[in-house]
Design a protein around this motif. Structure first.
Motif, short mmCIF file in Angstrom:
data_model
loop_
_atom_site.label_atom_id
_atom_site.label_comp_id
_atom_site.label_asym_id
_atom_site.label_seq_id
_atom_site.Cartn_x
_atom_site.Cartn_y
_atom_site.Cartn_z
N THR A 5 0.84 -1.19 0.00
CA THR A 5 0.00 0.00 0.00
C THR A 5 0.88 1.24 0.00
N ARG A 6 0.52 2.19 -0.87
CA ARG A 6 1.19 3.49 -0.92
C ARG A 6 0.12 4.57 -0.90
N THR A 7 0.37 5.65 -0.16
CA THR A 7 -0.57 6.75 -0.07
C THR A 7 0.19 8.06 -0.19
N ALA A 8 -0.40 9.01 -0.91
CA ALA A 8 0.18 10.35 -1.04
C ALA A 8 -0.94 11.33 -1.32
N THR A 9 -0.69 12.58 -1.03
CA THR A 9 -1.64 13.64 -1.35
C THR A 9 -1.03 14.50 -2.45
N PHE A 10 -1.83 14.73 -3.50
CA PHE A 10 -1.37 15.46 -4.67
C PHE A 10 -2.17 16.75 -4.85
N PRO A 11 -1.53 17.80 -5.40
CA PRO A 11 -2.18 19.11 -5.53
C PRO A 11 -3.09 19.23 -6.75
N GLY A 135 6.06 6.33 -7.93
CA GLY A 135 6.98 7.43 -8.26
C GLY A 135 6.58 8.13 -9.54
N ASN A 136 6.18 7.36 -10.55
CA ASN A 136 5.74 7.95 -11.81
C ASN A 136 4.44 8.74 -11.63
N ILE A 137 3.54 8.23 -10.80
CA ILE A 137 2.30 8.95 -10.51
C ILE A 137 2.63 10.26 -9.79
N ALA A 138 3.54 10.20 -8.83
CA ALA A 138 3.94 11.40 -8.11
C ALA A 138 4.54 12.43 -9.06
N THR A 139 5.37 11.99 -9.98
CA THR A 139 5.97 12.90 -10.96
C THR A 139 4.88 13.54 -11.81
N GLN A 140 3.89 12.76 -12.19
CA GLN A 140 2.79 13.25 -13.03
C GLN A 140 1.98 14.34 -12.32
N PHE A 141 1.74 14.16 -11.02
CA PHE A 141 0.79 15.03 -10.32
C PHE A 141 1.39 16.01 -9.33
N SER A 142 2.61 15.83 -8.94
CA SER A 142 3.19 16.74 -7.94
C SER A 142 3.43 18.13 -8.51
N SER A 143 3.69 18.22 -9.80
CA SER A 143 3.98 19.53 -10.39
C SER A 143 2.79 20.09 -11.16
N SER A 144 1.64 19.42 -11.06
CA SER A 144 0.46 19.89 -11.80
C SER A 144 -0.07 21.20 -11.25
#
Length: 144
Positions: A5-11, A135-144
């Protein structure tokens, strides 16, 4: 069987994230094991939708969607080798920060006659894939 399981909050809003995963071409962008989705795959994550995919190993499979709660959650299943290998993921999208952000949860496990031994014998490879995907999902959405 083990569950990663991985969890993160994206902007970005849950709608933005959901929209991304509805696009067949997004799957090879984020999932390091998927190298292509059939050109005949229609956009959309809906109950019973399935796309033919190309993978690193084995070479072909099917990506199926189930337990779809539009805008909130879905299960995706990669089925290969006649069902003997199955990767099962669950994505959930919760509004955060008044809906301007998304708390995203990614769960993954291996099932099937060959998937279970792969989990037991090559767990580090599976975990590396989950971490690479997140990591790829984070790259996609962290800078959105």
């Amino acid at each position: 069987m083990g569950l990663e399981t991985r969890t993160a909050t994206f902007p970005v809003s849950p709608e933005v994230m959901w929209s991304y995963f509805e696009q067949p071409q997004s799957w090879p962008e984020w999932d390091p094991d998927i190298v292509g989705v059939s050109e005949t795959a229609q956009p959309g994550v809906a109950e019973g939708t399935a796309w033919d995919i190309e993978m690193l190993n084995p070479k072909t499979g099917k990506l199926e969607f189930s337990q779809v709660e539009p805008g909130k959650a879905f299960i995706w299943r990669v089925i290969a080798l006649g069902g003997a290998m199955q990767g099962v993921g669950h994505f959930s999208f919760e509004p955060a920060h008044s809906g301007a952000h998304t708390k995203f949860t990614y769960e993954f496990q291996m099932n099937g006659l060959l998937g279970k031994p792969l989990w037991l014998l090559a767990r580090s490879t599976v975990v590396k894939g989950v971490d690479g995907g997140m990591g790829n999902i984070a790259t996609q959405f962290s800078s959105s």
